[in-house]
Scaffold this motif. Structure first.
Motif, short mmCIF file in Angstrom:
data_model
loop_
_atom_site.label_atom_id
_atom_site.label_comp_id
_atom_site.label_asym_id
_atom_site.label_seq_id
_atom_site.Cartn_x
_atom_site.Cartn_y
_atom_site.Cartn_z
N LEU A 1 0.82 -1.21 0.00
CA LEU A 1 0.00 0.00 0.00
C LEU A 1 0.85 1.27 0.00
O LEU A 1 0.58 2.18 -0.79
CB LEU A 1 -0.95 -0.02 1.19
CG LEU A 1 -1.91 1.17 1.30
CD1 LEU A 1 -2.80 1.25 0.06
CD2 LEU A 1 -2.79 1.06 2.56
N PRO A 2 1.87 1.40 0.85
CA PRO A 2 2.69 2.63 0.77
C PRO A 2 3.38 2.80 -0.57
O PRO A 2 3.53 3.92 -1.06
CB PRO A 2 3.71 2.44 1.91
CG PRO A 2 3.06 1.47 2.85
CD PRO A 2 2.27 0.54 1.98
N LEU A 3 3.79 1.69 -1.18
CA LEU A 3 4.47 1.80 -2.48
C LEU A 3 3.51 2.21 -3.58
O LEU A 3 3.91 2.91 -4.52
CB LEU A 3 5.11 0.44 -2.82
CG LEU A 3 6.19 -0.06 -1.85
CD1 LEU A 3 6.66 -1.44 -2.26
CD2 LEU A 3 7.36 0.91 -1.81
N ARG B 1 0.90 4.13 -3.18
CA ARG B 1 0.13 5.31 -2.79
C ARG B 1 0.14 6.37 -3.88
O ARG B 1 -0.87 7.03 -4.14
CB ARG B 1 0.69 5.86 -1.49
CG ARG B 1 -0.10 7.04 -0.96
CD ARG B 1 -1.50 6.63 -0.56
NE ARG B 1 -2.41 7.79 -0.53
CZ ARG B 1 -3.66 7.75 -0.09
NH1 ARG B 1 -4.16 6.60 0.33
NH2 ARG B 1 -4.41 8.82 -0.09
N ASP B 2 1.28 6.57 -4.54
CA ASP B 2 1.34 7.58 -5.59
C ASP B 2 0.42 7.24 -6.75
O ASP B 2 -0.26 8.12 -7.30
CB ASP B 2 2.78 7.71 -6.09
CG ASP B 2 3.70 8.28 -5.03
OD1 ASP B 2 3.18 8.91 -4.08
OD2 ASP B 2 4.92 8.08 -5.14
N SER B 3 0.37 5.97 -7.12
CA SER B 3 -0.52 5.56 -8.20
C SER B 3 -1.98 5.74 -7.80
O SER B 3 -2.82 6.16 -8.61
CB SER B 3 -0.25 4.09 -8.57
OG SER B 3 1.08 3.91 -8.99
N ILE B 4 -2.29 5.45 -6.54
CA ILE B 4 -3.67 5.63 -6.07
C ILE B 4 -4.05 7.11 -6.09
O ILE B 4 -5.17 7.48 -6.48
CB ILE B 4 -3.82 5.03 -4.66
CG1 ILE B 4 -3.61 3.52 -4.70
CG2 ILE B 4 -5.20 5.35 -4.08
CD1 ILE B 4 -3.54 2.87 -3.35
N ASP B 5 -3.13 7.98 -5.70
CA ASP B 5 -3.42 9.41 -5.73
C ASP B 5 -3.66 9.91 -7.15
O ASP B 5 -4.51 10.78 -7.38
CB ASP B 5 -2.26 10.18 -5.10
CG ASP B 5 -2.16 9.95 -3.60
OD1 ASP B 5 -3.18 9.53 -3.00
OD2 ASP B 5 -1.06 10.16 -3.02
N GLU B 6 -2.94 9.35 -8.11
CA GLU B 6 -3.18 9.72 -9.50
C GLU B 6 -4.58 9.32 -9.95
O GLU B 6 -5.26 10.06 -10.68
CB GLU B 6 -2.13 9.07 -10.40
CG GLU B 6 -0.74 9.65 -10.25
CD GLU B 6 0.22 9.08 -11.28
OE1 GLU B 6 -0.26 8.52 -12.29
OE2 GLU B 6 1.44 9.19 -11.07
#
Length: 1159
Positions: free
Chosen positions: A820-822, A824-829
């Motif tokens: 999940l932390p890794l 996170r950037d893709s989820i924010d996009e």
């Protein structure tokens, strides 16, 4: 001396027993006297001394001469007694004088000849009389001495007449007993002993299942006992015997295994006696000039006729015999090949059951063993019979066939047999093709189980007889190069006609053809490598296999038989939607020992046995062939086929997968060492790596032809299946390709097609077990850095964004909280794309749904429940630690509850205090809040044309709600925002959306409790009451099928919601009246029974809340009910006079009685 005295005393006792009956028959022949004679004969021992036989035979012969045609019934009784008497004689020990033997032989032959019988005044022979005469004639031949038979064979016309009448009885009579006796008479005439007949036609024994036993059997069948051979005489009658028996055996499929085996033995016996031991070189052409001169001299020396009668004939009776010249042998061989091909075509699968097919094996073995020098054209047909039956499902059939092939190969090598190359041109039009259904009496599962043991083939048997190195497979002897050439040419010829045969004939014939093809490859063994080294022949054979495996391209469907919770427990099935046998489901478990998990359906055949045989052929090519040229050829064709879109890419993938399994020692070659010409392990891994690169390269996800969506889906599933086979073959070497494979397989796992997704999951399971990872989530975690980089790059690329979304969805489905932390950037996009584009993006929401499900799975409450369940099954030593954790959890929950008391209760104030400090959230909870904040915007207020987006958003709400169930401070404000959109979805025109919204309402009541009590009463109750009233009109008087519709399920869910929410939220009586009144129409007998039952259950739950209210409402429906009210004050109430409705008479009274119980 004492032994002779004892024998004389025994004979005297037998004589005294038979004398009264014989004297009585001699004085007066009647049915009664003959019956008493038969009883006396039956009481005697099996073997009667010859003098006593002649004594009993005398009265019978006397009455046979006297009787004539005066009494046909008495004649049948005489024949019955004669048959019984002759059967009591010892074989070959009935020493009758030639006159007596000739008299009995002539009389019995006359009885069987219709014209002679009528001329003698005996009338046309009946079936009963024919049967008795045949029994007498058979017993006479079996019990006669060698001298009598030798003298008989000197009279060729008499033997010919006997053969003719036996064949006539065989063709004219349809009784099984008559036919079997006639065939036995032909065998007895040829001099075959009774024990030899039993050995050939018996149920089975140890002797037939050994090489020595088969050699012994062939020698007995072809053995000649007379010094002046029978073969020279019987060769004159060979056309009639073989033609009649062939017609008998091929014209009636249900002939029975007894008659079938006897017919095969007659065919074998007469051909063996006529042709065994004679070759084309040993027989010369007839000098017809010299022969004509001898005939002229014979005519000149012939005495002239006299006035008193015809001239006596002194022409040699040997002139009636055929001259077994080279031309005669050649013509006989050619005609017998036609008859043998016809017999093999019909009997190879029918054969009266497995015993009949075993008789066909012995027939082919005996002919090859006795006449291999003369039956040059028949030999290929017999070899095809043995090759086909070597794949039979019964070991008693396949074992003798394999042994016979071994013996023929050894004999060919030892004698240097030269088989003419013209045999290779034997037309495939004459290939025997069975025309009837396979006659087996066992289940198909047993058939397949026995076949698995037969798959070890003739090479195991050859290994026992031909000493070879331990690291090589036994094969055809190197000296038998001519035989290898013949088999290869026959294989090429068969492959040429294979597509035509698979299109034109039924499944039973196709099984036979594929058995023959697999038999050729098995017998060739390592010699099959020459096939893969010849480009024209390799192209020819692979084209035939690809055309044979033409797949059904109707839209496939996939059935998942087990839960997806465990990756290793999946069962993948691909099936066509067409009706008939193709729709039958075949379960293929995902097993590490079974590399092929897809069940396919084909256009040209339906029988699973054909598919198994085609798979065996590919396994044999991959095992014995040269793998690199073979796969280079297949991959080149696959590249061309996927490039132009018009080839057979899917079929080529099937062939490639089967070949790779054979190269890995799977299937019918399992447990064997690689042949000497096979490369090393590194070479195998190199070739397999090239397959992976091509299949997962430019052709990845590309369709398999012009078959539409179904063909494309099936092609992708086959690509994944081939990758799984390659992963098994590579083993630890797959680690070098792990990063690319994981990304590509995860993208296929996220495919919207469930077939492709499940097959990708199966392949990922193979990859997980091969790499040694404990689980799929662990494999994803180990490659998370590469996956994150590829996903981020793909989301920024318009052409690869869809693939990256699929990978991200698969990671969320199977990954652990570590990723999940890794990610996170893709989820924010993704969340940012939703903020910028308010139009529904179903692809992004599918990923968010998987993310929400993963968050629910990773939430502390879910982890705690799983931990408690795990600890519950643990040992008692961990009890103290569990208690400490329970105390710690108790104080944490107590502190959290005190913080939540600061939040305003909607039940009291109806508003939410959104001020104050932000609650501290974990990364899992923060992600759930981010998703939940965007859900209200994608539950549109206007009806949606497609329910997929609202359903996806409601799923996200469900998972996020449970993820935040322990954090009310963050959850309740979000529920306040979502509530208006949720109310609209409760009355959505799409019943599926409304049903999903009701399920979410249940979750809200469970998690939020009193916070939504007033919201439910104010907003939900009117919507449900209105919907129930509207839907009740549509369901009233509906058909029985209505109970399976979505509308009925929605009504049942609403009725359940009324009961559940009223109890959980403790709704007051004033708020229940509207809902209870809306439920009453569902008590009508005109409603579907499922709705009636659900309504009764819901009203039963409401009775506990307010029995008085329910009694008043129900009593209005049935005013005549005698049930007293739950409260005495209602007795004084004056009800208006209403007409009683009969439609509620069955459902309302039980509920009224229930209200009385709560008084």
């Amino acid at each position: 001396m004492s032994a002779e005295v004892a024998a004389d005393e025994a004979a005297r006792k037998l004589f005294l027993q038979l004398k009264p009956s014989c004297v009585e028959v001699l004085r007066s022949c009647s049915a009664e006297s003959l019956g008493r004679l038969d009883e006396a004969l039956r009481r005697l021992p099996p073997r009667i001394p010859p003098p006593l036989m002649e004594y009993v035979l005398f009265p019978l012969r006397t009455w046979l001469r006297r009787l004539g045609g005066s009494d046909r019934v008495l004649l049948e009784h005489l024949l019955c007694s004669l048959s019984l008497l002759l059967s009591r004689a010892a074989p070959g020990q009935l020493s009758l004088s030639w006159d007596v033997f000739q008299e009995l032989f002539a009389f019995l032959s006359m009885l069987l000849d219709g014209q002679m019988s009528q001329a003698a005044g005996l009338g046309a022979p009946s079936e009963e009389r024919t049967l008795q005469a045949l029994r007498c004639l058979k017993s006479l031949f079996l019990s006669a001495t060698e001298s009598s038979v030798s003298q008989l064979y000197q009279n060729v016309p008499a033997v010919g007449h006997c053969v003719s009448v036996l064949l006539a009885a065989l063709g004219s009579c349809e009784g099984r007993e008559v036919r079997s006796t006639a065939l036995g008479g032909l065998l007895a005439l040829s001099g075959l002993a009774e024990e030899d007949i039993t050995l050939f036609t018996g149920v089975g024994g140890d002797i037939e299942d050994t090489a020595d036993g088969l050699r012994s059997l062939a020698g007995r069948v072809g053995r000649e006992r007379l010094r002046e051979g029978r073969g020279e005489v019987l060769a004159s009658f060979l056309p009639g015997v073989t033609t009649t028996t062939t017609k008998l055996l091929t014209s009636q499929p249900n002939l029975g295994q007894g008659i079938l085996n006897l017919g095969l033995l007659v065919w074998t016996r007469y051909v063996s006696l006529s042709l065994s031991g004679v070759t084309h070189e040993e027989t010369g052409d007839v000098d017809y000039v010299k022969r004509a001169a001898e005939l002229v001299e014979g005519v000149r020396a012939e005495p002239q006729a006299t006035p008193t009668g015809p001239a006596p004939s002194n022409t040699s009776r040997r002139d009636l015999r055929v001259e077994r010249s080279r031309n005669w042998m050649r013509e006989t061989d050619r005609k017998l090949a036609l008859l043998a091909g016809k017999m093999g075509g019909v009997l190879v699968t029918v054969g009266g059951g497995w015993r009949g097919r075993r008789g066909v094996v012995l027939w082919a073995h005996c002919l090859l063993g006795n006449c291999h020098r003369t039956l040059v054209s028949v030999a290929p047909v017999l070899l095809e019979v043995l090759l086909t039956l070597s794949h039979d499902g019964y070991s008693l059939v396949s074992r003798p066939a394999l042994l016979s092939l071994e013996l023929f190969s050894a004999q060919h090598s030892r004698e240097g047999l030269k088989i003419s190359h013209s045999l290779c041109l034997y037309s495939t039009k004459s290939l025997y093709l069975p025309r009837c259904v396979v006659a087996t009496n066992v289940s198909f599962s047993l058939f397949v189980a026995i076949e698995a043991s037969v798959c070890h083939t003739v090479y195991e048997i050859l290994q026992a007889s031909v000493p070879m190195a331990s690291n090589t497979l036994p094969s055809l002897p190197t000296e038998g190069g001519e035989l290898v050439s013949v088999l290869q040419e026959r294989l090429y010829s068969l492959s040429s006609s294979l597509p035509r045969l698979m299109r034109q004939h039924d499944d039973t014939r196709k099984v036979s053809v594929m058995q023959l093809l697999a038999g050729y490859l098995k017998l060739l063994g390592p010699h099959a490598v020459t096939l893969t080294l010849s480009p024209p022949h390799l192209s020819h054979l692979t084209q035939a296999l690809v055309q044979t495996l033409e797949l059904e391209t109707t839209p496939p469907h996939l059935t998942e038989l087990q839960s997806l919770d465990s990756v290793g427990d999946n069962v993948v099935i691909v099936e066509g939607q067409s009706s008939g046998p193709r729709g039958n489901k075949k379960e293929v478990p995902q097993d590490s020992e079974d590399w092929w998990t897809i069940s396919l359906h084909f256009k040209h055949f339906r029988h699973r046995r054909v598919e198994e045989l085609v798979r065996d052929c590919c396994h044999l090519l991959g095992f014995f062939g040269s793998l690199r040229p073979l796969l280079d050829h297949l991959l080149e064709r696959y590249y061309v086929a996927t490039g132009d879109g018009g080839g057979r890419g899917s079929e080529l993938l099937v062939v490639i997968g089967y070949v790779l399994m054979g190269a890995g020692g799977r299937g019918c070659v399992r447990g064997r060492d690689r042949p000497s010409h096979a490369g090393s392990r590194e070479d195998l891994c190199g070739v397999v790596g090239e397959v992976v690169d091509l299949v997962t390269g430019e052709g990845w996800k590309r369709g398999g032809g012009g078959g539409g969506a179904g063909s494309s889906v099936l092609h992708q599933c086959l690509q994944l299946q081939v990758v799984a086979v390659c992963v098994h073959l590579l083993g630890g070497a797959v680690s070098g390709r792990l990063e690319g494979l994981v990304y590509q397989l995860l993208s296929m796992r996220g495919s919207p097609h469930p077939q492709v997704s499940l097959q990708a999951l199966s392949t990922l399971s193979c990859l997980t077990s091969t790499t040694g990872a404990r689980s799929l989530s662990r494999l994803i975690s180990e490659n998370a850095d590469y996956l994150v980089n590829s996903v981020c790059l793909g989301l920024r690329s318009h052409t690869h964004s869809h693939e990256s979304l699929q990978v991200l969805q698969a990671v969320m489905d199977h990954g652990s909280e570590e990723v999940l932390p890794l990610m996170r950037d893709s989820i924010d996009e993704l969340l940012l794309s939703l903020d910028l584009q308010l139009a529904g993006n179903e692809g992004v929401w599918s990923v968010l749904r998987s993310l929400a499900a993963a968050l629910h799975r990773w939430s502390p409450e879910t982890v705690k429940k799983e931990g408690v369940e795990t600890r519950g099954g643990g040992c008692h030593d961990d009890r103290r630690g569990c208690e400490d954790e329970d105390f710690s959890g108790y104080f944490k929950s107590l502190r959290r509850r005190r913080e939540e008391e600061e939040v305003d209760d909607e039940g009291e104030g109806g508003t939410v205090d959104e001020g104050g400090s932000e609650p501290v959230l974990s990364p899992v909870e923060r992600a759930a809040v981010d998703i939940l904040e965007r859900c209200p915007h994608y539950l549109p207020s206007s009806p949606s044309s497609s329910p997929s987006l609202p359903l996806t958003v409601l799923d996200c709400l469900h998972h996020c709600l449970h993820c935040l169930s322990h954090t009310h401070r963050a959850l309740l404000p979000l529920v306040h925002k979502v509530w208006p959109s949720l109310l609209l979805r409760l009355s959505d025109p799409a019943h599926l959306v409304a049903l999903k919204a009701l399920e979410l309402l249940w979750d809200l009541c469970e998690v939020c409790g009193d916070f939504i009590r007033r919201r439910v009463v104010k907003g939900v109750w009117p919507v449900i009451a209105q919907s129930l009233t509207r839907l009740a009109e549509g369901s009233r008087g509906s058909a029985a099928v209505y109970q399976y519709s979505v509308a009925c399920k929605l009504q049942m869910k609403m009725l359940d919601t009324v009961a559940v929410l009223s109890v959980k939220l403790q709704v007051s009586s004033s708020d229940l009246e509207t809902l209870a009144a809306a439920c009453l129409p569902y008590l009508s007998r005109h409603q579907p029974q499922r709705l009636v039952n659900t309504c009764q259950s819901s009203l039963t739950a409401l009775v506990n809340s307010d029995p008085d209210l329910l009694w008043l409402l129900l009593h209005q429906l049935v005013p005549t009910a005698t049930t007293p009210p739950p409260h005495p004050s209602l007795l004084t109430y004056k009800f208006p006079k209403l007409s009683c409705s009969e439609e509620f008479a069955d459902t309302v009274p039980p509920l009224l009685k229930m209200t009385r119980e709560y008084q």
